[in-house]
Design an enzyme around this catalytic site. Structure first.
Site, PDB file in Angstrom:
ATOM      1  N   HIS A   1       0.836  -1.200   0.000  1.00  0.00           N
ATOM      2  CA  HIS A   1       0.000   0.000   0.000  1.00  0.00           C
ATOM      3  C   HIS A   1       0.873   1.253   0.000  1.00  0.00           C
ATOM      4  O   HIS A   1       0.484   2.284   0.520  1.00  0.00           O
ATOM      5  CB  HIS A   1      -0.918   0.016   1.218  1.00  0.00           C
ATOM      6  CG  HIS A   1      -1.868  -1.115   1.243  1.00  0.00           C
ATOM      7  ND1 HIS A   1      -1.567  -2.314   1.856  1.00  0.00           N
ATOM      8  CD2 HIS A   1      -3.115  -1.262   0.720  1.00  0.00           C
ATOM      9  CE1 HIS A   1      -2.590  -3.146   1.714  1.00  0.00           C
ATOM     10  NE2 HIS A   1      -3.529  -2.535   1.030  1.00  0.00           N
TER      11      HIS A   1
ATOM     12  N   ASP B   1       0.584   4.409   4.238  1.00  0.00           N
ATOM     13  CA  ASP B   1       0.306   4.263   2.820  1.00  0.00           C
ATOM     14  C   ASP B   1      -0.091   5.558   2.139  1.00  0.00           C
ATOM     15  O   ASP B   1      -0.327   5.585   0.940  1.00  0.00           O
ATOM     16  CB  ASP B   1      -0.795   3.214   2.601  1.00  0.00           C
ATOM     17  CG  ASP B   1      -2.050   3.537   3.378  1.00  0.00           C
ATOM     18  OD1 ASP B   1      -2.169   4.664   3.886  1.00  0.00           O
ATOM     19  OD2 ASP B   1      -2.929   2.658   3.475  1.00  0.00           O
ATOM     20  N   GLY B   2      -0.185   6.663   2.876  1.00  0.00           N
ATOM     21  CA  GLY B   2      -0.402   7.963   2.270  1.00  0.00           C
ATOM     22  C   GLY B   2      -1.812   8.264   1.824  1.00  0.00           C
ATOM     23  O   GLY B   2      -2.041   9.274   1.150  1.00  0.00           O
TER      24      GLY B   2
ATOM     25  N   GLY C   1      -5.410  11.400   3.795  1.00  0.00           N
ATOM     26  CA  GLY C   1      -6.032  12.641   3.347  1.00  0.00           C
ATOM     27  C   GLY C   1      -7.173  12.391   2.387  1.00  0.00           C
ATOM     28  O   GLY C   1      -8.244  12.999   2.501  1.00  0.00           O
TER      29      GLY C   1
ATOM     30  N   GLY D   1      -9.004   9.645   2.093  1.00  0.00           N
ATOM     31  CA  GLY D   1     -10.117   9.015   2.792  1.00  0.00           C
ATOM     32  C   GLY D   1     -10.922  10.008   3.610  1.00  0.00           C
ATOM     33  O   GLY D   1     -12.158   9.982   3.601  1.00  0.00           O
TER      34      GLY D   1
ATOM     35  N   THR E   1      -9.634   2.262   7.252  1.00  0.00           N
ATOM     36  CA  THR E   1      -9.707   2.327   8.709  1.00  0.00           C
ATOM     37  C   THR E   1     -10.403   3.594   9.172  1.00  0.00           C
ATOM     38  O   THR E   1     -11.266   3.562  10.054  1.00  0.00           O
ATOM     39  CB  THR E   1      -8.290   2.267   9.307  1.00  0.00           C
ATOM     40  OG1 THR E   1      -7.607   1.122   8.795  1.00  0.00           O
ATOM     41  CG2 THR E   1      -8.348   2.181  10.820  1.00  0.00           C
TER      42      THR E   1
ATOM     43  N   ARG F   1      -0.839  -0.091   9.732  1.00  0.00           N
ATOM     44  CA  ARG F   1       0.163  -0.321   8.703  1.00  0.00           C
ATOM     45  C   ARG F   1       1.515   0.273   9.049  1.00  0.00           C
ATOM     46  O   ARG F   1       2.541  -0.156   8.529  1.00  0.00           O
ATOM     47  CB  ARG F   1      -0.319   0.272   7.371  1.00  0.00           C
ATOM     48  CG  ARG F   1      -1.484  -0.486   6.778  1.00  0.00           C
ATOM     49  CD  ARG F   1      -1.921   0.133   5.468  1.00  0.00           C
ATOM     50  NE  ARG F   1      -3.147  -0.506   4.990  1.00  0.00           N
ATOM     51  CZ  ARG F   1      -3.895  -0.031   4.013  1.00  0.00           C
ATOM     52  NH1 ARG F   1      -3.548   1.081   3.407  1.00  0.00           N
ATOM     53  NH2 ARG F   1      -4.984  -0.666   3.634  1.00  0.00           N
TER      54      ARG F   1
ATOM     55  N   ASP G   1       1.087  11.548  13.922  1.00  0.00           N
ATOM     56  CA  ASP G   1       0.140  10.601  13.356  1.00  0.00           C
ATOM     57  C   ASP G   1      -0.933  11.367  12.588  1.00  0.00           C
ATOM     58  O   ASP G   1      -1.540  12.314  13.106  1.00  0.00           O
ATOM     59  CB  ASP G   1      -0.512   9.776  14.457  1.00  0.00           C
ATOM     60  CG  ASP G   1      -1.578   8.849  13.899  1.00  0.00           C
ATOM     61  OD1 ASP G   1      -1.214   7.874  13.218  1.00  0.00           O
ATOM     62  OD2 ASP G   1      -2.773   9.129  14.121  1.00  0.00           O
ATOM     63  N   ALA G   2      -1.184  10.948  11.347  1.00  0.00           N
ATOM     64  CA  ALA G   2      -2.135  11.661  10.497  1.00  0.00           C
ATOM     65  C   ALA G   2      -3.551  11.619  11.067  1.00  0.00           C
ATOM     66  O   ALA G   2      -4.290  12.601  10.984  1.00  0.00           O
ATOM     67  CB  ALA G   2      -2.116  11.075   9.089  1.00  0.00           C
TER      68      ALA G   2
END
Length: 569
Positions: A217, A393-394, A397, A399, A439, A538, A551-552
């Site tokens: 991913h 996995d980038g 944003g 999602g 997620t 991940r 953490d994003a």
């Protein structure tokens, strides 16, 4: 780069549409995925596989006689939503139970697991099968935490063949789990992959180096080392897998040398020459090996090697006939075209019962807040993706932008229909989960749904009601997601937010003042995640790499908490 697309938001859906058109003999599209185009007899166990897009030919490419009955398709690198998994599986079910197969990623575990519960509530016998073949993602002692990569193909092929013979669901599940327990994969990358519309790859590899133990991913590898000749790379791959061989594995193995998207077939053939010679030298007998692209990661440069240690039964199913878009083994007797499947009941809410005037007014404020939230998350999409790509996995944003936009539209529709606060919030949560997938979609959908159940359509929520709603949302996230403070997730912002909000409300502070303190606490919590290492998700295999980066999920939660502030009563 991923060059060919119209709208990045619809890339996965358009790709699936084209696939179905080309392979209409084998598959037929349904909302959320594909089913076999051929008829499937009643009394057969259904194997339903799936995951995010960007991995072609996984997963739709493996639907057909002798393999999977259906595939559920999410957006690029994002798990399909609970609703989509439920609906595709319900259409595929033929009265003998369902096996839901997916890679062992947090979003898939949450969404496939929740869908399984909903299917069971309809009286369908459902078993979940998380593939755990990637040896780089966790130690042997924590095998249950390993990711699913190209081992999906071997396990699903064997499970599909077992189901095709008419075994009952207990027997098919046992075969599939044994295949998973005896499958190992390990891979390397020479370059990262680029999401459609993105300006650059999710990660880069230093010139002249290769990343060891990558994910599929866009997750970077766990280490880098100089690129080596094919024969030496073969030794690295084979030795790592043999070191992880299952007890009493035996000498006969199925092998898959898998290209990740941009590695040429000729390169794989060169590498296979060395891999096969080395396996035979080590005393292994290779059974019907596969070389090519089987589970990719968009345009990633790299490859992986998968070995499945076969026993007599597993070998029989590995060699059994199948007919799919990507893999054809032997001859499959042509089956008649399938009849139109039974319609699945829509879970669209009944016509809105108007709420009391005060609750309607609150519902309208909620709808406006979601509109602002969607705008803020769209603006932050690239930055959230950049943060997420440091060790993930980038796609965070994308999602969040997709989910919040869908939630805003659903909230507006509900408010315009006269819904009260509870129903508007519930509609927003359901739409967020369905559109975002992954997620974050599961977590935000769950939290908003839990919050909505504490509100009412008959009265406007007061400060205490809002505090309870936030607390219930947090509890739901903790229960389903399993994260705790310190795990480097959105909980590290959410937990202090609720703690400060409910504490200030209990002290009698006005809601706006309490929320302001809570939002500030959420921001501090998000900033402090830079000093944490992930224990879930991940990013966990890349724990040290994530140090120094926020953490994003925590950052996006803090942003949301500040955005909502001006809409409080």
């Amino acid at each position: 780069m991923t060059h060919l697309f119209d709208d990045p938001e619809t890339f996965a859906a358009q790709a699936l549409q084209g696939f179905c058109d080309i392979h209409a003999r084998l598959v037929r599209p349904v909302p959320g995925g594909v089913l076999r185009a051929s008829a499937t007899p009643r009394g057969k166990v259904a194997l339903v596989i799936g995951g995010g897009g960007g991995h072609y030919p996984a997963f739709a490419g493996y639907v057909g006689p002798g393999f999977a009955d259906a595939a559920v398709a999410g957006d690029v690198f994002a798990s399909p939503s609970t609703r989509l998994v439920h609906d595709v599986a319900a259409r595929a079910e033929r009265g003998a139970g369902v096996i839901l197969g997916y890679g062992n990623y947090a979003g898939d575990v949450l969404n496939f697991g929740a869908a399984a519960e909903r299917l069971r509530s309809r009286g369908i016998d459902v078993r979940t099968l998380a593939i755990t073949d990637d040896v780089a993602s966790a130690s042997d002692a924590e095998r249950a935490k390993r990711r699913g990569v190209a081992g999906d193909v071997a396990v699903f092929k064997i499970a599909g063949a077992a189901a095709e013979t008419g075994l009952d669901v207990d027997a098919v599940e046992a075969v599939a789990r044994r295949a998973n327990d005896r499958t190992r994969s390990f891979g390397v990358a020479f370059g990262g992959c680029t999401l459609p519309g993105a300006a650059g790859p999710l990660f880069t590899v230093t010139d002249g180096q290769m990343a060891i133990g990558l994910g599929i991913h866009g997750e970077p590898g766990i280490a880098e080392r100089p690129i080596v000749a094919a024969s030496e790379l073969a030794t690295i791959l084979v030795d790592r897998l043999i070191a992880e061989a299952p007890a009493n594995g035996g000498p006969r193995v199925a092998a898959i040398l898998n290209g990740l998207g941009s590695t040429k077939q000729e390169e794989l053939f060169v590498l296979w020459t060395a891999v096969s010679a080395l396996l035979r030298t080590r005393g292994f007998e290779i059974v019907s090996p596969l070389v090519g692209e089987y589970v990719t990661s968009l345009d990633m440069e790299g490859c992986s090697l998968t070995l499945t240690w076969l026993d007599e039964e597993l070998e029989r199913f590995w060699l059994a006939p199948c007919d799919t878009a990507v893999l054809t083994v032997g001859t499959v007797t042509a089956a008649p075209a399938a009849d139109a499947e039974a319609e699945i009941e829509d879970e669209i809410a009944a016509p809105v019962t108007p709420g009391a005037p005060a609750s309607q007014a609150a519902g309208q404020r909620i709808a406006v807040a979601f509109t602002d939230l969607a705008a803020a998350l769209k603006e932050a999409e690239a930055e959230l993706g950049r943060i997420d790509a440091e060790a993930g996995d980038g796609d965070h944003g994308q999602g969040m932008a997709r989910g919040s936009a869908a939630a805003a539209q659903a909230a507006r529709d509900a408010a315009e229909a006269g819904a009260g606060a509870a129903s508007v919030l519930a509609a927003a949560g359901s739409a967020w989960a369905d559109r975002a997938g992954g997620t974050s979609g599961a977590i935000w959908g769950l939290g908003l749904a839990a919050a909505s159940r504490t509100l009412s359509d008959q009265a406007a929520p007061g400060a205490a009601d809002i505090g309870r709603a936030a607390g219930q949302a947090l509890q739901a996230v903790l229960t389903l997601g399993g994260a705790r403070p310190g795990d480097k997730t959105l909980v590290d912002a959410f937990h202090p937010f609720v703690e400060h909000l409910t504490g200030a409300i209990a002290e009698g502070q006005p809601l706006t003042a309490a929320w302001t303190k809570a939002a500030e606490a959420a921001t501090r919590g998000a900033e402090e995640t830079a000093g944490l290492v992930p224990r879930l998700g991940r990013a966990r295999p890349l724990a040290e790499r994530s140090l120094g980066h926020r953490d994003a999920g925590a950052v996006s939660f803090a942003l949301c908490s500040h955005t909502v502030l001006k809409h409080l009563p």
